[in-house]
Structures are given as C-alpha cells and as structure tokens.
Motif scaffolding. Structure first.
Motif, PDB file in Angstrom:
ATOM      1  N   ASP A 129       0.833  -1.198   0.000  1.00 30.95           N
ATOM      2  CA  ASP A 129       0.000   0.000   0.000  1.00 30.95           C
ATOM      3  C   ASP A 129       0.873   1.256   0.000  1.00 30.95           C
ATOM      4  OD1 ASP A 129      -1.938   1.876   0.182  1.00 30.95           O
ATOM      5  OD2 ASP A 129      -2.449   1.472   2.283  1.00 30.95           O
ATOM      6  N   MET A 130       0.861   1.945  -1.147  1.00 35.45           N
ATOM      7  CA  MET A 130       1.540   3.249  -1.229  1.00 35.45           C
ATOM      8  C   MET A 130       0.572   4.233  -1.889  1.00 35.45           C
ATOM      9  SD  MET A 130       5.335   1.971  -2.421  1.00 35.45           S
ATOM     10  CE  MET A 130       6.352   3.293  -1.762  1.00 35.45           C
ATOM     11  N   HIS A 131      -0.721   4.084  -1.579  1.00 28.84           N
ATOM     12  CA  HIS A 131      -1.760   4.808  -2.330  1.00 28.84           C
ATOM     13  C   HIS A 131      -1.650   6.319  -2.224  1.00 28.84           C
ATOM     14  CE1 HIS A 131      -3.712   4.975   1.649  1.00 28.84           C
ATOM     15  NE2 HIS A 131      -4.260   6.078   1.180  1.00 28.84           N
ATOM     16  N   TRP A 138      -3.275  14.294  -1.215  1.00 27.06           N
ATOM     17  CA  TRP A 138      -1.848  14.362  -0.918  1.00 27.06           C
ATOM     18  C   TRP A 138      -1.114  14.843  -2.165  1.00 27.06           C
ATOM     19  CZ3 TRP A 138       0.160  13.035   3.944  1.00 27.06           C
ATOM     20  CH2 TRP A 138      -0.788  12.510   4.836  1.00 27.06           C
ATOM     21  N   ALA A 139       0.004  15.551  -1.952  1.00 26.16           N
ATOM     22  CA  ALA A 139       0.787  16.026  -3.094  1.00 26.16           C
ATOM     23  C   ALA A 139       2.262  15.793  -2.811  1.00 26.16           C
ATOM     24  CB  ALA A 139       0.546  17.519  -3.319  1.00 26.16           C
ATOM     25  N   GLY A 140       3.010  15.524  -3.864  1.00 27.58           N
ATOM     26  CA  GLY A 140       4.445  15.353  -3.664  1.00 27.58           C
ATOM     27  C   GLY A 140       5.072  14.613  -4.823  1.00 27.58           C
ATOM     28  N   ASP A 141       6.323  14.265  -4.652  1.00 33.03           N
ATOM     29  CA  ASP A 141       7.054  13.605  -5.726  1.00 33.03           C
ATOM     30  C   ASP A 141       8.251  12.880  -5.116  1.00 33.03           C
ATOM     31  OD1 ASP A 141       7.554  12.846  -8.315  1.00 33.03           O
ATOM     32  OD2 ASP A 141       8.512  14.718  -8.896  1.00 33.03           O
ATOM     33  N   ARG A 255       3.912  11.885   4.494  1.00 28.98           N
ATOM     34  CA  ARG A 255       4.130  10.443   4.368  1.00 28.98           C
ATOM     35  C   ARG A 255       5.388  10.282   3.506  1.00 28.98           C
ATOM     36  NH1 ARG A 255      -0.102  10.110   6.901  1.00 28.98           N
ATOM     37  NH2 ARG A 255      -1.377   8.294   7.301  1.00 28.98           N
ATOM     38  N   VAL A 256       6.340   9.519   4.008  1.00 27.50           N
ATOM     39  CA  VAL A 256       7.500   9.178   3.198  1.00 27.50           C
ATOM     40  C   VAL A 256       7.305   7.736   2.762  1.00 27.50           C
ATOM     41  CG1 VAL A 256      10.005   9.289   3.011  1.00 27.50           C
ATOM     42  CG2 VAL A 256       8.836  10.614   4.792  1.00 27.50           C
ATOM     43  N   ARG A 276       2.650  15.258   1.026  1.00 25.55           N
ATOM     44  CA  ARG A 276       2.181  16.071   2.161  1.00 25.55           C
ATOM     45  C   ARG A 276       0.686  16.313   2.014  1.00 25.55           C
ATOM     46  NH1 ARG A 276       4.341  19.296  -1.748  1.00 25.55           N
ATOM     47  NH2 ARG A 276       2.902  20.897  -2.492  1.00 25.55           N
ATOM     48  N   ASN A 277       0.051  16.686   3.111  1.00 21.68           N
ATOM     49  CA  ASN A 277      -1.386  16.951   3.045  1.00 21.68           C
ATOM     50  C   ASN A 277      -1.694  18.426   3.266  1.00 21.68           C
ATOM     51  OD1 ASN A 277      -0.905  17.272   5.744  1.00 21.68           O
ATOM     52  ND2 ASN A 277      -2.521  15.901   6.442  1.00 21.68           N
ATOM     53  N   TYR A 278      -0.754  19.302   2.918  1.00 15.83           N
ATOM     54  CA  TYR A 278      -0.972  20.738   3.060  1.00 15.83           C
ATOM     55  C   TYR A 278      -0.330  21.424   1.845  1.00 15.83           C
ATOM     56  CZ  TYR A 278       3.806  20.271   4.820  1.00 15.83           C
ATOM     57  OH  TYR A 278       5.127  19.947   4.934  1.00 15.83           O
ATOM     58  N   ARG A 279      -0.784  22.631   1.534  1.00 13.73           N
ATOM     59  CA  ARG A 279      -0.253  23.385   0.368  1.00 13.73           C
ATOM     60  C   ARG A 279      -0.154  22.473  -0.861  1.00 13.73           C
ATOM     61  NH1 ARG A 279       4.858  26.320   3.028  1.00 13.73           N
ATOM     62  NH2 ARG A 279       5.238  27.042   0.901  1.00 13.73           N
ATOM     63  N   LEU A 280      -1.284  21.849  -1.190  1.00 15.13           N
ATOM     64  CA  LEU A 280      -1.293  20.818  -2.232  1.00 15.13           C
ATOM     65  C   LEU A 280      -0.948  21.357  -3.614  1.00 15.13           C
ATOM     66  CD1 LEU A 280      -4.422  18.686  -1.237  1.00 15.13           C
ATOM     67  CD2 LEU A 280      -2.030  18.371  -0.595  1.00 15.13           C
ATOM     68  N   GLN A 281      -1.280  22.632  -3.870  1.00 17.17           N
ATOM     69  CA  GLN A 281      -1.052  23.181  -5.212  1.00 17.17           C
ATOM     70  C   GLN A 281       0.344  23.773  -5.390  1.00 17.17           C
ATOM     71  OE1 GLN A 281      -3.388  22.467  -7.261  1.00 17.17           O
ATOM     72  NE2 GLN A 281      -4.760  21.810  -5.619  1.00 17.17           N
ATOM     73  N   ASP A 282       1.145  23.742  -4.351  1.00 17.94           N
ATOM     74  CA  ASP A 282       2.423  24.467  -4.355  1.00 17.94           C
ATOM     75  C   ASP A 282       3.526  23.624  -5.014  1.00 17.94           C
ATOM     76  OD1 ASP A 282       4.715  25.889  -3.798  1.00 17.94           O
ATOM     77  OD2 ASP A 282       4.102  26.427  -1.759  1.00 17.94           O
TER      78      ASP A 282
END
Ligand code: FES
Ligand SMILES: [Fe+2]
Length: 347
Positions: A129-131, A138-141, A255-256, A276-282
C-alpha cells in the motif's frame, strides 16, 4: 560456497516508475539477480520478460520494438509481450516452445511492480500500500536511488529513525529522537514502530514546515510491509494541540513512501516519494521537498554503502541487535520466514 538467498521471490517488487516504461524504448532493469526487459504494448499494458534472448542470450534490451513486440538485435528473433517467439529469420516456422519467460506486471501507486516467483500466487491485491502517491488529498514527488548495498540495510535504516540524530543532524535530526523510546508491534507480514515526542524543540526542517514558533509534539509512525516497503507517517503540531491523541488539525503531516527492491544480493533500487497533506497546489514546495529529501537520503546511502563494504570484508562478523533495532529485527525475521517458505523442499 553459494550465498544464502537474501530476498523472497513470491512478492511484488517495484521495478520502475510508471513514466519510465514506454512504447518506444525498452527499459533494462535487474531485479533479484534477474535481468529484465520492460516495455509497454500498444494497449498501454506493461510487460516484463527475461532480458536474454532464447537463441544465444543476447540482451533483448539491445534490440527494438515493433508493433508491441521486441526484436533481438543479434539475429532478429521476435518475441511478444507474453514471451512467445513469433518470428525466426530464414525459417518459415518458429521452433515449438521457443520463447523467454514473461513475468506478471502491474501498475499501482505510480510504480510498475513485478512478481518473479510462482505466477499462480501473483495476486495484485498483495501490492504494498503506497496509495498516497496518487491520492488527491496528498501532493508530492520522489526519485530513485541506486545503491551498492543489500536492500535490507535500507530496511534496517528506515525501521529505526534513531539514526536521524546522527546521520541527519543538520536537517531532520535532534536529540529528542534518540532519547525517546520506541514502541514496536507486528502482525502477519507487517511491523510498526512508533515514537511520540512531546513538547520538544522543532528541528529546522519541521520548524519551517509548520511556520509557527514554540515547542512541538512530534510523531513518527513507521510501517513495514514485507519484504521491503516502508511508509513513514511523520509530522509535528504545536505542543498541546492534541496531535498525539489523534487531532492533527493544527499540525503538518508527511508520508515518506519507500520501497527498496533488491537488484542483487549487494545492490538495490530504492524508490521513494515524499507526499504532504498541506499546500497541495504548491509545485515549488514539491520540488523543494523532493530535492531536500534526496539530499537526506544521500546521507544514508554514503553510510550504508560503506557498511556494505565492511560486511563484504568481514562476512562472518555478526550484525548485533540493540533495543533500537527491535523493528528491523522483526522485519528481518519476516523476510527470513518468507525465504524459508520458498526454499524448503516440498513435502
Ligand atoms: S541472440 Fe537473439 S536472435 Fe540470436
Ligand atoms: Fe536516513
């Protein structure tokens, strides 16, 4: 003396980011000491076969794709995505049974996962599970790190974040991490380690994420899913706002996501992402966090590759286990059990 196996085969392993596998190029990767050739068929489905031609073992990845089939660069044999040979030069018929082994492949959570073991057990529901990697809340890379060490050294490393205090002193570590005891629990193929730190000084990274002064409550919840996926649930909130009791609304949460696939017994491919679950559009923050985390993981790579060199030079020296290793000890026991189940002679 042959080495004891260090990885089970009945498991889904990430082998590439989805975007790395295309319809024009063949991707060559090594997974669990097997050379693999990967590509996408015209219908977009990812396929994976042994990267060694049925004829004379030339790597198929040296060849090219035609109508979703791979053409061997040496003498032009063609193979479909299921591994069957579909064409042989200078003969009208293909020799019966000619082909290379194909492996079950699925795409989940932005990664391509391959199952090298018993294909009848390759249930896509067992993909780790890495959904969060494709969840719109959530946003990130992330990135891939290729390292010259046993994948289990990264498992040890991630299961015990005590090392943050020492390896990552300049960014995410501080003494509170090393001084707070951890709680470890396990069930089935997973192990959880957690540290709850109350009323501590925020390390520089977290101070910046939170953007508020004052002491913080900090949590680290590490979940291992055998054989090599580890999700870190980490964050901070202003002290006393209830984060450790379940109300994280005043804090920041990351989440890492980590999955570390063995290439060989002493090299690995480490796929990670930071969401991350904050500043999703940044998007600037996404790039900044990705590059910062890449630097932090470089610090780990340096230590673990050096550790691997010593292990190679001193193959009979034990790796000892302290309290801080409770999580990795459990994780390794599960990995050993999985390997044992595969190598036991059938009754
Ligand atoms: S080695 Fe591939 S066609 Fe001969
Ligand atoms: Fe680290």
């Amino acid at each position: 003396m042959p080495h004891a196996p260090t990885f089970p085969l009945n498991a889904w392993y990430a082998v590439a980011w989805s975007h790395e596998v295309g319809k024009r190029e063949i991707l060559a990767r090594t997974l669990c000491s097997r050379p693999l050739a990967l590509w996408r068929k015209p219908d977009n489905q990812v396929v994976a076969v042994d990267d060694a031609c049925w004829h004379r073992l030339a790597p198929l990845s040296l060849g090219w794709l035609e109508n979703g089939e791979v053409v061997c660069k040496y003498h032009g044999l063609r193979f479909s995505g299921d591994g069957r040979c579909t064409h042989m030069p200078s003969q009208d018929e293909v020799s019966p049974g000619a082909g290379v082994r194909a492996y079950p492949a699925v795409e989940r959570h932005r990664f391509v996962w391959i199952w090298l073991g018993d294909p009848s057990k390759a249930d896509p529901a067992r993909v780790p599970d890495m959904h969060w990697n494709e969840d719109q809340d959530w946003a990130g890379d992330g990135k891939t790190l290729f390292a010259k060490c046993d994948y289990r050294l990264f498992v040890d490393n991630l299961m015990d974040l005590t090392h943050e205090t020492f390896v990552h002193a300049s960014s995410i570590g501080n003494t509170a991490v090393a001084e707070t005891p951890m709680e470890t629990s396990h069930s089935g193929n997973s192990v959880t380690v957690q540290r709850m730190m109350r009323d501590i000084d925020a390390p520089p990274f977290w101070r910046a994420q939170l953007g508020k002064p004052g002491n913080v409550d900090r949590w680290q919840i590490i979940r291992f899913e055998a054989p090599c996926t580890i999700v870190l649930d980490v964050g901070v909130a202003p002290t006393g706002t209830g984060a450790l009791e379940g109300d994280r609304s005043q804090g920041v949460n990351l989440r890492v996501l980590n999955t570390i696939s063995p290439e060989t017994a002493t090299t690995c491919m480490y796929f990670w992402s930071l969401v991350r679950n904050y500043r999703l559009q940044d998007a600037t923050l996404t790039a900044l966090q990705r590059e910062m985390n890449a630097k932090i993981f470089e610090e780990d790579r340096v230590v673990l590759e050096a550790q691997q060199q010593r292990i190679d030079m001193m193959p009979h020296a034990p790796l000892r286990t302290l309290n801080i290793d409770a999580g990795s000890f459990r994780a390794r026991r599960i990995i050993e059990r999985m390997i044992g189940e595969e190598t036991e002679p059938a009754a």
